[in-house]
Design an enzyme around this catalytic site. Structure first.
Site, PDB file in Angstrom:
ATOM      1  N   LYS A  37       0.931  -1.238   0.036  1.00 32.56           N
ATOM      2  CA  LYS A  37      -0.010   0.041   0.034  1.00 32.56           C
ATOM      3  C   LYS A  37       0.851   1.266  -0.070  1.00 32.56           C
ATOM      4  O   LYS A  37       0.604   2.064  -0.643  1.00 32.56           O
ATOM      5  CB  LYS A  37      -0.887  -0.029   1.281  1.00 32.56           C
ATOM      6  CG  LYS A  37      -1.907  -1.040   1.368  1.00 32.56           C
ATOM      7  CD  LYS A  37      -2.777  -1.126   2.556  1.00 32.56           C
ATOM      8  CE  LYS A  37      -2.212  -1.310   3.888  1.00 32.56           C
ATOM      9  NZ  LYS A  37      -1.829  -2.448   4.279  1.00 32.56           N
ATOM     10  N   ARG A  94      11.840  -2.767  10.860  1.00 30.44           N
ATOM     11  CA  ARG A  94      10.843  -2.429  11.947  1.00 30.44           C
ATOM     12  C   ARG A  94      10.769  -3.596  12.775  1.00 30.44           C
ATOM     13  O   ARG A  94      10.561  -4.586  12.480  1.00 30.44           O
ATOM     14  CB  ARG A  94       9.334  -2.055  11.144  1.00 30.44           C
ATOM     15  CG  ARG A  94       9.396  -1.039  10.697  1.00 30.44           C
ATOM     16  CD  ARG A  94       8.153  -0.617   9.546  1.00 30.44           C
ATOM     17  NE  ARG A  94       6.898  -1.353   9.964  1.00 30.44           N
ATOM     18  CZ  ARG A  94       5.668  -1.056   9.394  1.00 30.44           C
ATOM     19  NH1 ARG A  94       5.742  -0.504   8.393  1.00 30.44           N
ATOM     20  NH2 ARG A  94       4.576  -1.681  10.006  1.00 30.44           N
ATOM     21  N   ARG A 113      -9.145   0.578   9.767  1.00 30.06           N
ATOM     22  CA  ARG A 113      -8.614  -0.947  10.016  1.00 30.06           C
ATOM     23  C   ARG A 113      -9.414  -1.817  10.861  1.00 30.06           C
ATOM     24  O   ARG A 113      -9.526  -2.971  10.997  1.00 30.06           O
ATOM     25  CB  ARG A 113      -7.334  -0.897  10.639  1.00 30.06           C
ATOM     26  CG  ARG A 113      -6.130  -1.266   9.692  1.00 30.06           C
ATOM     27  CD  ARG A 113      -4.897  -1.205  10.825  1.00 30.06           C
ATOM     28  NE  ARG A 113      -3.757  -1.796  10.386  1.00 30.06           N
ATOM     29  CZ  ARG A 113      -2.730  -1.187   9.545  1.00 30.06           C
ATOM     30  NH1 ARG A 113      -2.711  -0.066   9.096  1.00 30.06           N
ATOM     31  NH2 ARG A 113      -1.655  -1.915   9.208  1.00 30.06           N
ATOM     32  N   ARG A 155       0.105  -9.735  13.131  1.00 34.06           N
ATOM     33  CA  ARG A 155      -0.494  -8.562  12.329  1.00 34.06           C
ATOM     34  C   ARG A 155      -1.523  -9.247  11.214  1.00 34.06           C
ATOM     35  O   ARG A 155      -2.708  -8.710  10.910  1.00 34.06           O
ATOM     36  CB  ARG A 155       0.334  -8.036  11.402  1.00 34.06           C
ATOM     37  CG  ARG A 155       1.220  -6.834  12.404  1.00 34.06           C
ATOM     38  CD  ARG A 155       2.325  -6.373  12.047  1.00 34.06           C
ATOM     39  NE  ARG A 155       2.402  -5.638  10.922  1.00 34.06           N
ATOM     40  CZ  ARG A 155       3.455  -5.706  10.086  1.00 34.06           C
ATOM     41  NH1 ARG A 155       4.683  -6.181  10.538  1.00 34.06           N
ATOM     42  NH2 ARG A 155       3.498  -4.817   9.182  1.00 34.06           N
ATOM     43  N   ARG A 185      11.521  -6.618   4.131  1.00 29.59           N
ATOM     44  CA  ARG A 185      11.378  -5.205   4.104  1.00 29.59           C
ATOM     45  C   ARG A 185      12.547  -4.672   5.075  1.00 29.59           C
ATOM     46  O   ARG A 185      12.823  -4.746   6.045  1.00 29.59           O
ATOM     47  CB  ARG A 185       9.916  -4.536   4.422  1.00 29.59           C
ATOM     48  CG  ARG A 185       9.734  -3.535   4.790  1.00 29.59           C
ATOM     49  CD  ARG A 185       8.480  -2.830   4.605  1.00 29.59           C
ATOM     50  NE  ARG A 185       7.385  -3.103   5.744  1.00 29.59           N
ATOM     51  CZ  ARG A 185       6.359  -2.824   5.867  1.00 29.59           C
ATOM     52  NH1 ARG A 185       5.738  -2.353   4.762  1.00 29.59           N
ATOM     53  NH2 ARG A 185       5.617  -3.246   6.828  1.00 29.59           N
TER      54      ARG A 185
HETATM   55  P1  ADP Z   1       1.458  -2.196   7.958  1.00 31.67           P
HETATM   56  O1  ADP Z   1       0.537  -1.772   6.816  1.00 31.67           O
HETATM   57  O2  ADP Z   1       2.775  -2.807   7.159  1.00 31.67           O
HETATM   58  O3  ADP Z   1       0.886  -3.488   8.625  1.00 31.67           O
HETATM   59  P2  ADP Z   1       1.385   0.253   8.951  1.00 31.67           P
HETATM   60  O4  ADP Z   1       2.784   1.111   8.942  1.00 31.67           O
HETATM   61  O5  ADP Z   1       0.031   0.680   8.412  1.00 31.67           O
HETATM   62  O6  ADP Z   1       1.781  -1.284   8.651  1.00 31.67           O
HETATM   63  O7  ADP Z   1       0.951   0.190  10.408  1.00 31.67           O
HETATM   64  C1  ADP Z   1       1.954  -0.241  11.503  1.00 31.67           C
HETATM   65  C2  ADP Z   1       1.077  -0.278  12.777  1.00 31.67           C
HETATM   66  O8  ADP Z   1       0.465   0.900  13.214  1.00 31.67           O
HETATM   67  C3  ADP Z   1       0.052  -1.315  12.824  1.00 31.67           C
HETATM   68  O9  ADP Z   1       0.188  -2.709  12.906  1.00 31.67           O
HETATM   69  C4  ADP Z   1      -0.932  -0.854  14.138  1.00 31.67           C
HETATM   70  O10 ADP Z   1      -0.283  -1.242  15.343  1.00 31.67           O
HETATM   71  C5  ADP Z   1      -0.398   0.594  13.810  1.00 31.67           C
HETATM   72  N1  ADP Z   1      -1.704   1.267  13.057  1.00 31.67           N
HETATM   73  C6  ADP Z   1      -1.688   1.794  11.930  1.00 31.67           C
HETATM   74  N2  ADP Z   1      -2.965   2.125  11.401  1.00 31.67           N
HETATM   75  C7  ADP Z   1      -3.775   1.751  12.504  1.00 31.67           C
HETATM   76  C8  ADP Z   1      -5.332   1.761  12.290  1.00 31.67           C
HETATM   77  N3  ADP Z   1      -5.893   2.576  11.774  1.00 31.67           N
HETATM   78  N4  ADP Z   1      -5.762   1.435  13.831  1.00 31.67           N
HETATM   79  C9  ADP Z   1      -4.963   0.943  14.716  1.00 31.67           C
HETATM   80  N5  ADP Z   1      -3.761   0.759  14.540  1.00 31.67           N
HETATM   81  C10 ADP Z   1      -3.002   1.340  13.532  1.00 31.67           C
END
Ligand code: ADP
Ligand code: ZN
Length: 209
Positions: A13, A155, A88, A166, A122
């Protein structure tokens, strides 16, 4: 154009968002990047969310919704944006409905095997957030960002236990959004398995641009 990017972790994404912001001339709003910046700055929000994020769990809806609502009120996103990583959960999507109308939701279709391959390799720039991959898109010098010279690192939540968590969280809490948005007639699917240039082509086609 106001878009949501929906898909499992590691679907690409953020990588497509970087290209798409350039094509559409809109800002990317990545909740994950905002949280990581807060963590790096050791702000009260950053300190509060760090252990949750490192473990691969979701930050609570109330905190996340307030953050996005505030960001979406700013001038630079009034004509368009790409929401990457939000909503999410169903409650987040319902909250968003009350303060914002989106044009389309782009659903990134990718099997778990693709996710594991991408997250395993990554590496992220601590300074500008650019995503590298040790097989597909290596930094020319290990640990140094080609774009800004920042430190390139793995990360905490890309380590294997957190990745499993996740994926589980995605299946339970985020995947239901696919039907939520399909029923509203907003969903467009793109195959997220190919390399990025090919995905850019299907993205444009899906949006008719
Ligand atoms: P990825 O898409 O690679 O899983 P992101 O960088 O989008 O990772 O998000 C990393 C972390 O940030 C998530 O695993 C979560 O803990 C937190 N996070 C991000 N967006 C949200 C959201 N909309 N609601 C709750 N937690 C979030
Ligand atoms: Zn960088």
């Amino acid at each position: 154009m106001k878009l949501i990017f929906l898909g499992p972790p590691g679907a690409g994404k953020g990588t497509l968002a970087l290209r798409a912001t350039d094509i559409l001339k809109v800002q990317q709003i990545s909740t994950g990047s905002i949280f990581r910046a807060e963590m790096a700055a050791k702000s009260p929000l950053g300190l509060k969310v760090k252990s949750i994020i490192d473990a691969g769990k979701l930050v609570d809806d109330e905190t996340t919704i307030a953050l996005v609502k505030q960001r979406l009120s700013q001038d630079d996103v009034q004509n368009g944006f790409i929401l990457d990583g939000f909503p999410r959960t169903i409650p987040q999507a319902q909250a968003l409905d009350e303060f914002c109308t989106v044009d389309k939701v782009v659903n990134f279709d990718i099997p778990d095997s693709g996710v594991l391959e991408r997250l395993g390799g990554r590496r992220v720039c601590r300074k500008c957030g650019f995503n590298f991959h040790m097989t597909f898109n290596k930094p020319s010098k290990d640990d140094v960002c080609d774009h800004c010279g920042g430190e390139v690192y793995t990360r905490e939540d890309d380590k294997s236990d957190a990745v499993q968590k996740r994926l589980e969280v995605y299946r339970e809490q985020t995947a239901p959004l696919i039907n939520f948005y399909r029923e509203k007639g907003l969903l467009v699917d793109i195959d997220a398995k190919p390399m990025i240039d090919e995905i850019v082509v299907s993205f444009k086609k899906a949006l008719g641009i």
